[in-house]
Design a protein around this motif. Structure first.
Motif, PDB file in Angstrom:
ATOM      1  N   ASP A  63       0.861  -1.189   0.000  1.00  0.00           N
ATOM      2  CA  ASP A  63       0.000   0.000   0.000  1.00  0.00           C
ATOM      3  C   ASP A  63       0.899   1.241   0.000  1.00  0.00           C
ATOM      4  OD1 ASP A  63      -2.194   1.703   0.221  1.00  0.00           O
ATOM      5  OD2 ASP A  63      -2.454   1.375   2.373  1.00  0.00           O
ATOM      6  N   TYR A  66       2.310   2.523   3.356  1.00  0.00           N
ATOM      7  CA  TYR A  66       1.420   2.481   4.521  1.00  0.00           C
ATOM      8  C   TYR A  66       1.419   1.078   5.135  1.00  0.00           C
ATOM      9  CZ  TYR A  66       0.008   7.297   3.949  1.00  0.00           C
ATOM     10  OH  TYR A  66       0.022   8.668   3.908  1.00  0.00           O
ATOM     11  N   HIS A 106      -1.672  -0.548  12.046  1.00  0.00           N
ATOM     12  CA  HIS A 106      -1.220  -1.829  11.511  1.00  0.00           C
ATOM     13  C   HIS A 106       0.245  -1.695  11.125  1.00  0.00           C
ATOM     14  CE1 HIS A 106      -3.265   0.738   8.477  1.00  0.00           C
ATOM     15  NE2 HIS A 106      -2.122   0.582   7.831  1.00  0.00           N
ATOM     16  N   PHE A 147     -10.121  -2.473   1.883  1.00  0.00           N
ATOM     17  CA  PHE A 147      -9.639  -2.742   0.531  1.00  0.00           C
ATOM     18  C   PHE A 147     -10.324  -3.973  -0.063  1.00  0.00           C
ATOM     19  CE2 PHE A 147      -5.302  -0.633   1.678  1.00  0.00           C
ATOM     20  CZ  PHE A 147      -5.867   0.624   1.502  1.00  0.00           C
ATOM     21  N   PHE A 166      -7.181  -3.277   6.576  1.00  0.00           N
ATOM     22  CA  PHE A 166      -6.759  -2.872   5.228  1.00  0.00           C
ATOM     23  C   PHE A 166      -6.300  -4.136   4.491  1.00  0.00           C
ATOM     24  CE2 PHE A 166      -7.103   0.847   7.782  1.00  0.00           C
ATOM     25  CZ  PHE A 166      -7.725   1.742   6.928  1.00  0.00           C
ATOM     26  N   ARG A 200       1.519  13.036  11.484  1.00  0.00           N
ATOM     27  CA  ARG A 200       0.169  12.856  10.952  1.00  0.00           C
ATOM     28  C   ARG A 200      -0.124  11.392  11.235  1.00  0.00           C
ATOM     29  NH1 ARG A 200      -1.954   8.947   7.122  1.00  0.00           N
ATOM     30  NH2 ARG A 200      -3.802   9.854   6.186  1.00  0.00           N
ATOM     31  N   ASP A 202      -1.962   8.045  10.892  1.00  0.00           N
ATOM     32  CA  ASP A 202      -2.785   7.268   9.980  1.00  0.00           C
ATOM     33  C   ASP A 202      -3.914   6.530  10.699  1.00  0.00           C
ATOM     34  OD1 ASP A 202      -2.777   6.279   7.129  1.00  0.00           O
ATOM     35  OD2 ASP A 202      -2.711   4.354   8.166  1.00  0.00           O
ATOM     36  N   GLU A 258      -5.562  11.326  11.439  1.00  0.00           N
ATOM     37  CA  GLU A 258      -6.500  10.988  10.370  1.00  0.00           C
ATOM     38  C   GLU A 258      -7.594  10.172  11.032  1.00  0.00           C
ATOM     39  OE1 GLU A 258      -6.940   8.581   6.181  1.00  0.00           O
ATOM     40  OE2 GLU A 258      -5.852   7.762   7.860  1.00  0.00           O
ATOM     41  N   HIS A 334      -3.590  12.335  -0.742  1.00  0.00           N
ATOM     42  CA  HIS A 334      -3.206  11.186  -1.568  1.00  0.00           C
ATOM     43  C   HIS A 334      -4.288  10.105  -1.646  1.00  0.00           C
ATOM     44  CE1 HIS A 334      -2.652   9.856   2.472  1.00  0.00           C
ATOM     45  NE2 HIS A 334      -2.421   8.627   2.066  1.00  0.00           N
ATOM     46  N   ASP A 335      -5.358  10.254  -0.878  1.00  0.00           N
ATOM     47  CA  ASP A 335      -6.457   9.281  -0.908  1.00  0.00           C
ATOM     48  C   ASP A 335      -7.683   9.817  -1.633  1.00  0.00           C
ATOM     49  OD1 ASP A 335      -5.051   7.437   0.663  1.00  0.00           O
ATOM     50  OD2 ASP A 335      -5.792   8.322   2.533  1.00  0.00           O
ATOM     51  N   ARG A 423      -8.006   6.943  -5.928  1.00  0.00           N
ATOM     52  CA  ARG A 423      -6.849   7.534  -5.254  1.00  0.00           C
ATOM     53  C   ARG A 423      -5.694   7.793  -6.218  1.00  0.00           C
ATOM     54  NH1 ARG A 423      -5.750   4.412   0.348  1.00  0.00           N
ATOM     55  NH2 ARG A 423      -4.888   2.812  -1.023  1.00  0.00           N
ATOM     56  N   ARG A 427      -2.071  10.433  -7.374  1.00  0.00           N
ATOM     57  CA  ARG A 427      -0.739   9.808  -7.279  1.00  0.00           C
ATOM     58  C   ARG A 427       0.033   9.845  -8.588  1.00  0.00           C
ATOM     59  NH1 ARG A 427      -2.423   4.832  -3.146  1.00  0.00           N
ATOM     60  NH2 ARG A 427      -3.364   6.233  -1.589  1.00  0.00           N
TER      61      ARG A 427
HETATM   62  C1  GLC Z   1      -4.924   5.865   5.485  1.00  0.00           C
HETATM   63  C2  GLC Z   1      -3.955   6.320   4.420  1.00  0.00           C
HETATM   64  C3  GLC Z   1      -4.160   5.484   3.197  1.00  0.00           C
HETATM   65  C4  GLC Z   1      -3.858   4.061   3.564  1.00  0.00           C
HETATM   66  C5  GLC Z   1      -4.671   3.587   4.765  1.00  0.00           C
HETATM   67  C6  GLC Z   1      -4.090   2.360   5.353  1.00  0.00           C
HETATM   68  O1  GLC Z   1      -6.230   6.082   5.129  1.00  0.00           O
HETATM   69  O2  GLC Z   1      -4.112   7.689   4.185  1.00  0.00           O
HETATM   70  O3  GLC Z   1      -3.379   5.899   2.123  1.00  0.00           O
HETATM   71  O4  GLC Z   1      -4.126   3.229   2.476  1.00  0.00           O
HETATM   72  O5  GLC Z   1      -4.696   4.539   5.799  1.00  0.00           O
HETATM   73  O6  GLC Z   1      -2.869   2.637   5.973  1.00  0.00           O
END
Ligand code: GLC
Ligand code: CA
Length: 558
Positions: A63, A66, A106, A147, A166, A200, A202, A258, A334-335, A423, A427
């Motif tokens: 990912d 991430y 994670h 996902f 995820f 930041r 996540d 976030e 980025h999302d 997304r 990117r």
């Molecule tokens: C957050 C990130 C995203 C990522 C997800 C899992 O939403 O901004 O890009 O895929 O977390 O880490």
């Protein structure tokens, strides 16, 4: 009287870098840390105060970073720790701070903790993750991963499932385990001691799960929705207060969480003015629901957001946080799809005007504004002609589930949804100039460059005094020079208009009136007719009494 406590992170403007797509310094087609260092003067010129760096840690890139396999090392493709240190010190030399992405809901399944954890039920790392027995030979519950597919993966070695909200290569850490919290806090301390300027965090709203792991409501006819049981969970504030006590409070840093699924009520706790948790959070109400779609396919939609909806959400957050908690402001990241394509108008005729309009609406609000790379010169969504164009695991998995496996939607429509909200729109490589690969790389870019780079690029923007770039530069300067933009109280105006977004900020007997035409048609607006003040900014040189011209935006101090 204005009682808002002052803080540097309230006065700052943040610029987000997604390193993979920012600038490639060595021709391997992948953006890297030296590429960032090379462009610090550009960012200095824009005038931003802080860089939020998407993850640069060691990662197998399921990912795009991430999924972290070593929190104290740098991703091979991005460079070395020396490159990182140089980037940080060069940024600091220019008065730019850097905040890191902290991804601790994670880890990667290739992290040493997980490699150990899956070995046996009595491994010392077993409880670092969330393992459950099968239920009647199946998954422990019906939760869907963000996902697509089940959020549980069976592991043969021990006959149990592990939770992954995820991808299956992103197993959820078990925050209930104090050893996990110790590890995370130690690691954060290590980065703070290195001199970084904050985090930041996540999906930080998801670190505490409902201990009963109940089935979720089935939305797409296939899996259940975990959100009510994983967002803002029972112990999340306790964990963040512990993090604050043990790490954050010891440094002069900024933090933004976030916060998927966060409500304004919850945000008042996360970002409370007493400072016991985080400085601010990102909410998703204006992006998640902005299509007003009742689609069972979650975010996948082709519908554009309506002004009344977006304004309603943003105004609610502005007024309800007032005096209680600090907010953050963003149109994209980025999302998300590109701001001008989603909320503005990316046609040749209206792109520049509507991008400036959106910037005005956002940057004159209360909260810390975030600019996503390329937004400052009007980068747009791209076009996906086949699933082969997609790189993002979210897109690839959703296509598999909805198009290939279940036939819930046809391929053409799904690709149209991708053109609207995928997304990967955010990117595509940053378009630096009109040269080969938009000046992003001398090699083959890891994801296709948006073909409009010949028109839309940073170099062209820098050469044009009327460009979106200089408009952002001006907005940032204004924020740095007028405390009313940072600290003034927000008051909504014209709340029933279906074409104009207007509001006022007030402080120390002064008022700042902002109005923006959200459409490509001239609209009646008498707000400015009787105001005798100083225009701080506008995307039009000449105004007309009684109307706002297409996408016209103005801010007048009086
Ligand atoms: C957050 C990130 C995203 C990522 C997800 C899992 O939403 O901004 O890009 O895929 O977390 O880490
Ligand atoms: Ca590179």
């Amino acid at each position: 009287m204005n009682t808002e406590k002052k803080a540097w992170w309230k006065e700052a403007v943040v610029y987000q870098i997604y390193p993979r797509s920012f600038a490639d310094s060595n021709g391997d087609g992948i953006g890297d840390l030296n590429g960032i260092t090379d462009h610090l003067d550009y960012l200095k010129k824009l005038g931003i105060d802080v860089i939020w760096l998407s993850p640069v840690y060691r990662s197998p890139n399921d990912d795009n970073g991430y999924d972290i396999s070593d929190y104290r090392d740098i991703m091979t493709e991005f460079g070395t720790m020396e490159d990182f240190d140089r980037m940080l010190s060069e940024a600091h030399k220019r008065g730019i701070r850097i905040i890191m992405d902290l991804v601790v809901n994670h880890s990667s399944d290739e992290h040493m903790w997980f490699i150990e954890s899956r070995k046996s039920k009595d491994n010392p790392y077993r409880d670092y993750y969330i393992w459950k027995d099968p239920k009647n030979g199946h998954e422990p519950n019906n939760w869907e991963s963000c996902f697509s597919g089940s959020a549980w993966k069976f592991d043969k070695t021990t006959g149990q499932y592990y939770l992954h909200l995820f991808s299956s290569k992103q197993p959820d850490l078990n925050w209930e385990n104090p050893a996990v919290r110790d590890e995370v806090f130690d690691m954060m301390t290590w980065w703070c001691d290195k001199g970084i300027d904050g985090f930041r965090m996540d999906v930080i709203s998801m670190i505490s799960k409902d201990p009963n792991f109940p089935d979720g409501k089935i939305l797409d006819g296939i899996y259940g929705d975990p959100n009510p049981y994983v967002c803002n969970g029972p112990r999340v504030h306790e964990y963040l207060q512990e993090m604050n006590r043990r790490v954050l409070s010891k440094y002069d840093i900024m933090t933004v969480g976030e916060a998927a699924g966060v409500t304004v009520e919850e945000a008042k706790k996360y970002a409370n003015n007493e400072g016991s948790e985080l400085n601010m959070v990102f909410h998703f109400e204006h992006t998640d629901g902005s299509s007003n779609s009742d689609s069972v396919l979650g975010k996948w939609t082709v519908n554009p957001p309506r002004l009344s909806y977006v304004r309603g959400i943003l105004n609610k957050w502005q007024t309800e946080l007032e005096g209680k908690a600090w907010g953050s402001l963003y149109w994209d990241n980025h999302d998300q799809p590109r701001a001008v394509s989603r909320f503005g108008n990316d046609s040749e005729e209206w792109r520049v005007l509507s991008a400036k309009m959106l910037a005005t609406v956002l940057h004159m609000q209360k909260g810390t504004p975030y600019i996503y790379q390329g937004e400052e010169f009007g980068m747009t969504n791209t076009h996906f002609s086949s699933i082969e164009d997609c790189r993002d695991i979210e897109e690839i998995n959703a296509y598999q589930q909805y198009v290939t496996d279940h036939g819930l939607i046809d391929s053409t429509t799904m690709l149209k949804c991708f053109d609207t909200v995928a997304r990967d729109n955010a990117r595509t490589p940053v378009q630096w100039n009109a040269g080969r690969n938009a000046g992003f790389t001398t090699g083959t870019p890891w994801i296709k460059v948006n073909p409009n780079y010949t028109e839309i690029n940073a170099e062209a923007a820098l050469e044009d005094p009327d460009s979106i770039f200089y408009y952002y530069q001006k907005l940032i300067r204004l924020r740095h020079s007028f405390p009313i933009i940072v600290y003034g109280v927000f008051h909504p105006l014209l709340e029933t208009s279906d074409s104009i977004y207007a509001y006022e900020r007030t402080m120390d007997g002064k008022a700042l009136t902002i109005a923006a035409n959200w459409t490509e048609f001239e609209q009646k607006c008498t707000l400015f007719d009787d105001i005798d003040g100083d225009e701080l900014i506008s995307n039009y040189k000449a105004h007309r009494t009684g109307v706002l011209q297409p996408y016209e935006a103005r801010a007048v101090l009086h």
